[in-house]
Every structure is written in structure tokens, then in C-alpha cells.
Design a protein around this motif. Structure first.
Motif, PDB file in Angstrom:
ATOM      1  N   VAL A 144       2.510  -9.562  -1.877  1.00 19.26           N
ATOM      2  CA  VAL A 144       2.994  -8.249  -1.454  1.00 19.26           C
ATOM      3  C   VAL A 144       2.458  -8.029  -0.051  1.00 19.26           C
ATOM      4  CG1 VAL A 144       2.920  -5.771  -1.898  1.00 19.26           C
ATOM      5  CG2 VAL A 144       2.952  -7.381  -3.828  1.00 19.26           C
ATOM      6  N   GLN A 145       3.363  -7.787   0.904  1.00 18.71           N
ATOM      7  CA  GLN A 145       2.933  -7.602   2.286  1.00 18.71           C
ATOM      8  C   GLN A 145       3.220  -6.176   2.744  1.00 18.71           C
ATOM      9  OE1 GLN A 145       4.917 -11.171   3.972  1.00 18.71           O
ATOM     10  NE2 GLN A 145       2.842 -11.895   4.376  1.00 18.71           N
ATOM     11  N   LYS A 146       2.204  -5.575   3.359  1.00 19.09           N
ATOM     12  CA  LYS A 146       2.318  -4.232   3.912  1.00 19.09           C
ATOM     13  C   LYS A 146       1.859  -4.274   5.363  1.00 19.09           C
ATOM     14  CE  LYS A 146       3.806  -2.554   0.102  1.00 19.09           C
ATOM     15  NZ  LYS A 146       5.211  -2.201  -0.004  1.00 19.09           N
ATOM     16  N   ALA A 147       2.488  -3.453   6.217  1.00 22.84           N
ATOM     17  CA  ALA A 147       2.289  -3.534   7.664  1.00 22.84           C
ATOM     18  C   ALA A 147       1.068  -2.783   8.190  1.00 22.84           C
ATOM     19  CB  ALA A 147       3.540  -3.050   8.401  1.00 22.84           C
ATOM     20  N   ASP A 148       0.477  -1.910   7.392  1.00 24.14           N
ATOM     21  CA  ASP A 148      -0.719  -1.196   7.845  1.00 24.14           C
ATOM     22  C   ASP A 148      -1.446  -0.619   6.643  1.00 24.14           C
ATOM     23  OD1 ASP A 148       0.239   1.557   7.281  1.00 24.14           O
ATOM     24  OD2 ASP A 148       1.576   1.233   8.973  1.00 24.14           O
ATOM     25  N   GLY A 149      -2.600  -0.039   6.912  1.00 27.53           N
ATOM     26  CA  GLY A 149      -3.423   0.501   5.848  1.00 27.53           C
ATOM     27  C   GLY A 149      -2.777   1.632   5.073  1.00 27.53           C
ATOM     28  N   GLU A 150      -2.011   2.479   5.762  1.00 23.11           N
ATOM     29  CA  GLU A 150      -1.327   3.584   5.070  1.00 23.11           C
ATOM     30  C   GLU A 150      -0.348   3.064   4.036  1.00 23.11           C
ATOM     31  OE1 GLU A 150       0.535   6.329   7.761  1.00 23.11           O
ATOM     32  OE2 GLU A 150      -1.382   7.145   8.444  1.00 23.11           O
ATOM     33  N   GLU A 151       0.498   2.089   4.450  1.00 28.33           N
ATOM     34  CA  GLU A 151       1.463   1.509   3.514  1.00 28.33           C
ATOM     35  C   GLU A 151       0.755   0.841   2.339  1.00 28.33           C
ATOM     36  OE1 GLU A 151       4.343  -1.226   5.070  1.00 28.33           O
ATOM     37  OE2 GLU A 151       4.947   0.140   6.666  1.00 28.33           O
ATOM     38  N   ALA A 152      -0.314   0.131   2.634  1.00 29.75           N
ATOM     39  CA  ALA A 152      -1.055  -0.572   1.590  1.00 29.75           C
ATOM     40  C   ALA A 152      -1.695   0.411   0.612  1.00 29.75           C
ATOM     41  CB  ALA A 152      -2.112  -1.475   2.211  1.00 29.75           C
ATOM     42  N   LEU A 153      -2.257   1.500   1.141  1.00 25.96           N
ATOM     43  CA  LEU A 153      -2.885   2.498   0.283  1.00 25.96           C
ATOM     44  C   LEU A 153      -1.845   3.182  -0.605  1.00 25.96           C
ATOM     45  CD1 LEU A 153      -5.737   3.428  -0.242  1.00 25.96           C
ATOM     46  CD2 LEU A 153      -5.433   5.201   1.477  1.00 25.96           C
ATOM     47  N   LYS A 154      -0.675   3.472  -0.058  1.00 25.70           N
ATOM     48  CA  LYS A 154       0.410   4.048  -0.869  1.00 25.70           C
ATOM     49  C   LYS A 154       0.797   3.089  -1.991  1.00 25.70           C
ATOM     50  CE  LYS A 154       2.429   6.939   2.723  1.00 25.70           C
ATOM     51  NZ  LYS A 154       3.532   7.087   3.677  1.00 25.70           N
TER      52      LYS A 154
END
Length: 134
Positions: free
Chosen positions: A34-44
Motif C-alpha cells: 500500500v503506497q501513500k504519498a505523505d504522512g496525512e494520507e498514510a495516517l488516514k
């Protein structure tokens, strides 16, 4: 460690995302990525109860919105997320980024692909993360 859980990769650089995919494929690691572009996306993603919690997080430090340091602080404060192992994968080799980061591993992105494979393999073996690592 549960080797069937997904790996969360938090990285804003598309080339680095593709490189991680290639490395995991080369090492025959079959966990969902699972790839997320920043900490906000990852935390969500992590706080959404419909998403399976990852068995490991690969985290870049220098990202827009919420950087890796802020993300790491946020998950370490959350009792539901604080036990997820984190490996920092970044271009930063500054001592202040390494010391006190509360992570299980730290990889400075190597220039060569084979060096990157070796670094990821070494960290995964330390964690006993995947038995299929060559």
C-alpha cells in the motif's frame, strides 16, 4: 511478526515508489504493498477501520503536508498504531534524523539498485519479516 499483513510505503517520489515495488518483487516478497504519498494520507489509511493494519511501514522523512517525522510522532502516540514496526527509507543521513526516531531500521537510499536490494533484504531479515527473501 505476521508476514501476511500488508506493507505500507509512505513516499512522495514516484520513482522511489516504483523502485520499492521492484525491490520487493526481486526479493519475492508477496505482501500487499500500500503506497501513500505523505504522512496525512498514510495516517488516514491507518485510522480507517476498514483497512487492514500493516505489518511494516517503510517511511520517507522528507515529504509535503505531513513529513515522516510528524507522521512517526502521530502513530507513536496512538495505542492502536504504536506497535507497528517502522523502517525509515530516506536520502537523509543526518544524525538528528536517526537518533531518537524510535524505529526498527534506517536505510539511507543507495544510488545503485543492487545496493538498495541488499539494504532492504538486510532490514527485512533482521525483522524476520518474510521467509521468501533470497
Amino acid at each position: 511478526m505476521d508476514n501476511s499483513k500488508p506493507i505500507l510505503h509512505v513516499e512522495d517520489d514516484e520513482i522511489d515508489c516504483l523502485t520499492i515495488k521492484r525491490v520487493l518483487k526481486t526479493l519475492e516478497i508477496t505482501n500487499k504493498l500500500v503506497q501513500k504519498a505523505d504522512g496525512e494520507e498514510a495516517l488516514k489509511y491507518l485510522t480507517n477501520e476498514n483497512n487492514e493494519k500493516p505489518g511494516l511501514i517503510l517511511l520517507d522523512l522528507n515529504m509535503p503536508c505531513m513529513d515522516g517525522r510528524e507522521f512517526l510522532q502521530a502513530i507513536r502516540k496512538d495505542p492502536n498504531l504504536s506497535n507497528i514496526p517502522v523502517i525509515i527509507v530516506t536520502t537523509s543521513s543526518r544524525d538528528q534524523d536517526i537518533i531518537g526516531s524510535n524505529v526498527v531500521g534506517y536505510i539511507v537510499k543507495p544510488v545503485g539498485f543492487s545496493d538498495f536490494i541488499a539494504a532492504i533484504k538486510s532490514e527485512f531479515e533482521k525483522l524476520n519479516f518474510c521467509c521468501s527473501v533470497r
